[in-house]
Scaffold this motif. Structure first.
Motif, PDB file in Angstrom:
ATOM      1  N   GLU A 254      38.692  32.894 -25.667  1.00  0.00           N
ATOM      2  CA  GLU A 254      39.087  32.153 -26.783  1.00  0.00           C
ATOM      3  C   GLU A 254      39.953  30.802 -26.010  1.00  0.00           C
ATOM      4  OE1 GLU A 254      41.186  34.170 -29.544  1.00  0.00           O
ATOM      5  OE2 GLU A 254      39.644  35.520 -30.004  1.00  0.00           O
ATOM      6  N   GLY A 255      39.823  29.616 -26.627  1.00  0.00           N
ATOM      7  CA  GLY A 255      40.427  28.397 -26.293  1.00  0.00           C
ATOM      8  C   GLY A 255      39.603  27.527 -25.809  1.00  0.00           C
ATOM      9  N   ALA A 256      38.290  27.512 -25.864  1.00  0.00           N
ATOM     10  CA  ALA A 256      37.397  26.585 -25.280  1.00  0.00           C
ATOM     11  C   ALA A 256      36.497  25.923 -26.239  1.00  0.00           C
ATOM     12  CB  ALA A 256      36.804  27.217 -23.980  1.00  0.00           C
ATOM     13  N   ALA A 257      36.607  25.921 -27.427  1.00  0.00           N
ATOM     14  CA  ALA A 257      35.602  25.375 -28.491  1.00  0.00           C
ATOM     15  C   ALA A 257      35.822  24.056 -28.508  1.00  0.00           C
ATOM     16  CB  ALA A 257      36.051  26.111 -29.949  1.00  0.00           C
ATOM     17  N   VAL A 258      34.716  23.269 -28.014  1.00  0.00           N
ATOM     18  CA  VAL A 258      34.597  21.683 -28.200  1.00  0.00           C
ATOM     19  C   VAL A 258      33.650  21.154 -28.928  1.00  0.00           C
ATOM     20  CG1 VAL A 258      34.535  19.876 -26.475  1.00  0.00           C
ATOM     21  CG2 VAL A 258      35.684  21.989 -25.822  1.00  0.00           C
ATOM     22  N   SER A 259      33.919  20.304 -29.665  1.00  0.00           N
ATOM     23  CA  SER A 259      33.126  19.257 -30.225  1.00  0.00           C
ATOM     24  C   SER A 259      32.399  18.169 -29.286  1.00  0.00           C
ATOM     25  CB  SER A 259      33.323  18.795 -31.827  1.00  0.00           C
ATOM     26  OG  SER A 259      33.579  19.818 -32.431  1.00  0.00           O
ATOM     27  N   ALA A 260      31.559  18.207 -28.884  1.00  0.00           N
ATOM     28  CA  ALA A 260      31.054  17.159 -27.885  1.00  0.00           C
ATOM     29  C   ALA A 260      31.486  15.763 -28.353  1.00  0.00           C
ATOM     30  CB  ALA A 260      29.438  17.329 -27.470  1.00  0.00           C
ATOM     31  N   ALA A 261      31.916  15.038 -27.212  1.00  0.00           N
ATOM     32  CA  ALA A 261      32.168  13.695 -27.671  1.00  0.00           C
ATOM     33  C   ALA A 261      31.351  12.558 -27.029  1.00  0.00           C
ATOM     34  CB  ALA A 261      33.589  13.332 -27.095  1.00  0.00           C
TER      35      ALA A 261
ATOM     36  N   ASP B 100      48.553  28.371 -29.867  1.00  0.00           N
ATOM     37  CA  ASP B 100      48.465  29.672 -29.792  1.00  0.00           C
ATOM     38  C   ASP B 100      47.475  30.216 -30.867  1.00  0.00           C
ATOM     39  OD1 ASP B 100      49.478  29.705 -32.319  1.00  0.00           O
ATOM     40  OD2 ASP B 100      51.515  29.700 -31.688  1.00  0.00           O
ATOM     41  N   SER B 101      47.428  31.416 -31.139  1.00  0.00           N
ATOM     42  CA  SER B 101      46.315  32.266 -31.958  1.00  0.00           C
ATOM     43  C   SER B 101      46.361  31.581 -33.356  1.00  0.00           C
ATOM     44  CB  SER B 101      46.851  33.616 -32.165  1.00  0.00           C
ATOM     45  OG  SER B 101      48.096  33.968 -32.687  1.00  0.00           O
ATOM     46  N   THR B 102      47.233  31.070 -33.948  1.00  0.00           N
ATOM     47  CA  THR B 102      47.259  30.805 -35.183  1.00  0.00           C
ATOM     48  C   THR B 102      46.170  29.424 -35.399  1.00  0.00           C
ATOM     49  OG1 THR B 102      49.194  29.245 -35.032  1.00  0.00           O
ATOM     50  CG2 THR B 102      49.456  31.304 -36.029  1.00  0.00           C
ATOM     51  N   ALA B 103      45.921  28.903 -34.182  1.00  0.00           N
ATOM     52  CA  ALA B 103      45.182  27.522 -34.166  1.00  0.00           C
ATOM     53  C   ALA B 103      43.723  27.705 -33.466  1.00  0.00           C
ATOM     54  CB  ALA B 103      45.748  26.186 -33.218  1.00  0.00           C
ATOM     55  N   ALA B 104      43.710  29.010 -32.646  1.00  0.00           N
ATOM     56  CA  ALA B 104      42.886  29.138 -31.731  1.00  0.00           C
ATOM     57  C   ALA B 104      41.336  29.426 -32.088  1.00  0.00           C
ATOM     58  CB  ALA B 104      43.153  30.366 -30.638  1.00  0.00           C
ATOM     59  N   GLN B 105      40.326  29.074 -31.422  1.00  0.00           N
ATOM     60  CA  GLN B 105      38.821  29.569 -31.879  1.00  0.00           C
ATOM     61  C   GLN B 105      38.961  31.091 -31.944  1.00  0.00           C
ATOM     62  OE1 GLN B 105      35.967  27.847 -32.330  1.00  0.00           O
ATOM     63  NE2 GLN B 105      35.078  29.821 -32.844  1.00  0.00           N
ATOM     64  N   LYS B 106      38.296  31.767 -32.787  1.00  0.00           N
ATOM     65  CA  LYS B 106      38.073  33.162 -32.991  1.00  0.00           C
ATOM     66  C   LYS B 106      36.415  33.499 -32.856  1.00  0.00           C
ATOM     67  CE  LYS B 106      42.418  33.479 -33.899  1.00  0.00           C
ATOM     68  NZ  LYS B 106      43.581  33.787 -33.181  1.00  0.00           N
ATOM     69  N   TYR B 107      36.276  34.706 -32.110  1.00  0.00           N
ATOM     70  CA  TYR B 107      34.955  35.081 -32.092  1.00  0.00           C
ATOM     71  C   TYR B 107      34.511  36.122 -32.943  1.00  0.00           C
ATOM     72  CZ  TYR B 107      34.905  31.806 -28.329  1.00  0.00           C
ATOM     73  OH  TYR B 107      35.136  30.364 -27.836  1.00  0.00           O
ATOM     74  N   ALA B 108      33.261  36.794 -32.977  1.00  0.00           N
ATOM     75  CA  ALA B 108      32.682  37.580 -33.971  1.00  0.00           C
ATOM     76  C   ALA B 108      33.720  38.811 -34.003  1.00  0.00           C
ATOM     77  CB  ALA B 108      31.034  37.817 -33.794  1.00  0.00           C
ATOM     78  N   SER B 109      34.171  39.396 -32.930  1.00  0.00           N
ATOM     79  CA  SER B 109      34.982  40.717 -33.047  1.00  0.00           C
ATOM     80  C   SER B 109      36.077  40.495 -33.687  1.00  0.00           C
ATOM     81  CB  SER B 109      34.938  41.053 -31.418  1.00  0.00           C
ATOM     82  OG  SER B 109      35.930  40.123 -30.701  1.00  0.00           O
ATOM     83  N   ALA B 110      36.418  39.304 -33.927  1.00  0.00           N
ATOM     84  CA  ALA B 110      37.970  39.109 -34.526  1.00  0.00           C
ATOM     85  C   ALA B 110      37.771  38.994 -36.169  1.00  0.00           C
ATOM     86  CB  ALA B 110      38.936  38.043 -33.966  1.00  0.00           C
ATOM     87  N   ALA B 111      36.526  38.336 -36.526  1.00  0.00           N
ATOM     88  CA  ALA B 111      36.207  38.166 -38.138  1.00  0.00           C
ATOM     89  C   ALA B 111      36.822  39.100 -38.893  1.00  0.00           C
ATOM     90  CB  ALA B 111      34.921  37.891 -37.947  1.00  0.00           C
ATOM     91  N   PRO B 112      37.509  38.670 -39.877  1.00  0.00           N
ATOM     92  CA  PRO B 112      37.542  37.458 -40.615  1.00  0.00           C
ATOM     93  C   PRO B 112      38.779  36.461 -40.194  1.00  0.00           C
ATOM     94  CG  PRO B 112      38.691  39.033 -42.139  1.00  0.00           C
ATOM     95  CD  PRO B 112      37.996  39.775 -40.920  1.00  0.00           C
ATOM     96  N   GLU B 113      39.466  36.883 -39.046  1.00  0.00           N
ATOM     97  CA  GLU B 113      40.576  36.111 -38.572  1.00  0.00           C
ATOM     98  C   GLU B 113      40.022  34.592 -38.049  1.00  0.00           C
ATOM     99  OE1 GLU B 113      43.897  36.297 -34.739  1.00  0.00           O
ATOM    100  OE2 GLU B 113      43.306  38.154 -35.795  1.00  0.00           O
ATOM    101  N   THR B 114      40.762  33.795 -38.241  1.00  0.00           N
ATOM    102  CA  THR B 114      40.408  32.329 -38.111  1.00  0.00           C
ATOM    103  C   THR B 114      41.413  31.287 -37.640  1.00  0.00           C
ATOM    104  OG1 THR B 114      39.104  32.774 -40.055  1.00  0.00           O
ATOM    105  CG2 THR B 114      39.208  30.377 -39.267  1.00  0.00           C
ATOM    106  N   GLY B 115      41.371  30.591 -36.745  1.00  0.00           N
ATOM    107  CA  GLY B 115      42.432  29.824 -36.365  1.00  0.00           C
ATOM    108  C   GLY B 115      42.186  28.435 -37.185  1.00  0.00           C
TER     109      GLY B 115
END
Length: 249
Positions: A3-10, A22-37
């Motif tokens: 987690e921490g590598a989600a990028v919208s290409a520029a 931290d985790s309140t802002a981070a990218q989450k993956y399928a295993s963490a759903a529905p938790e959402t940064g």
């Protein structure tokens, strides 16, 4: 993928908003759903001008993020005109964990200065964000602050350094107070098996991302042409949780 590598290409000439947090802002993956940064929802409020590079990672503090080389990685990529959004506090408060704990008026400010100075040295603009508030209420139904002196220390540092400040603690505390104890359950990661008063679900992440985008505009960090949908509904169904290679396609 960590987690921490989600990028919208520029594309060429586009600014990038780098997010350290931290985790309140981070990218989450399928295993963490529905938790959402909230960083997952921020692109819904950005036009094609600025891209988002979300480097926020679960469990990190201003200290551990630096100690693990994550700030160095951002500073190796960031370019003149880019922005560095900096939100830490939840894990800096953990006195029992010396790898993450910082004292508000000394080490917390010292670490934050590294982010500010590093961004400026590369022609980028640092933006300090006080930590989003947890869901906690008193017996009378009023939302309670939970972050001790860390937000005040960040506010003081922003004034000292002349850095832009987004007071997310104050903004989210006011929103939770307006919504009330029961309604806020719809914004946090409350499920049948978990009652999480720190992390968001899709509606909560969208609400906080909207606050961030609106404040970036209000403070003049972004222009009206950089943002969108500030007053429009954003469906929770727009949030998706990609799978990591370990989780499979």
């Amino acid at each position: 993928m960590e987690e921490g590598a989600a990028v919208s290409a520029a594309g060429p000439g586009r600014r990038t908003l780098y997010l350290a947090g931290d985790s309140t802002a981070a990218q989450k993956y399928a295993s963490a759903a529905p938790e959402t940064g909230w960083g997952m929802a921020l692109p819904f409020f950005l036009r094609r001008g600025p891209a988002l590079a979300n480097h926020a990672v679960n469990g990190r503090s201003s200290k551990s993020f630096v100690d693990e080389g994550r700030l160095t990685a951002i500073l190796g990529e960031i370019r003149p005109g880019d922005l560095l959004l900096i939100q830490f506090g939840h894990n800096d408060e953990k006195r029992e964990d010396p790898a993450r704990h910082t004292e508000p008026w000394t080490t917390y400010q010292d670490y934050l200065r590294q982010y500010v100075a590093g961004a400026r040295a590369r022609g980028a603009r640092p933006v300090l964000l006080t930590p989003v508030e947890r869901r906690r209420f008193d017996e009378g139904g009023s939302a309670l602050p939970t972050h001790g002196d860390h937000p005040d220390a960040m506010r003081a540092l922003a004034a000292e350094e002349g850095a832009a400040l987004l007071d997310l603690q104050a903004l989210t505390l006011a929103l939770w107070d307006e919504l009330g104890a029961e309604e806020t359950k719809r914004y946090f990661n409350w499920t049948v098996s978990e009652q999480d008063n720190t992390h968001f679900n899709p509606p909560g992440a969208i609400a906080v991302a909207r606050l961030v985008a609106a404040e970036l505009l209000r403070r003049g960090v972004l222009s009206r042409g950089d943002v969108r949908r500030l007053d429009d509904a954003v469906p929770a169904s727009w949030i998706t949780w990609p799978r990591t290679p370990e989780e499979g396609a």
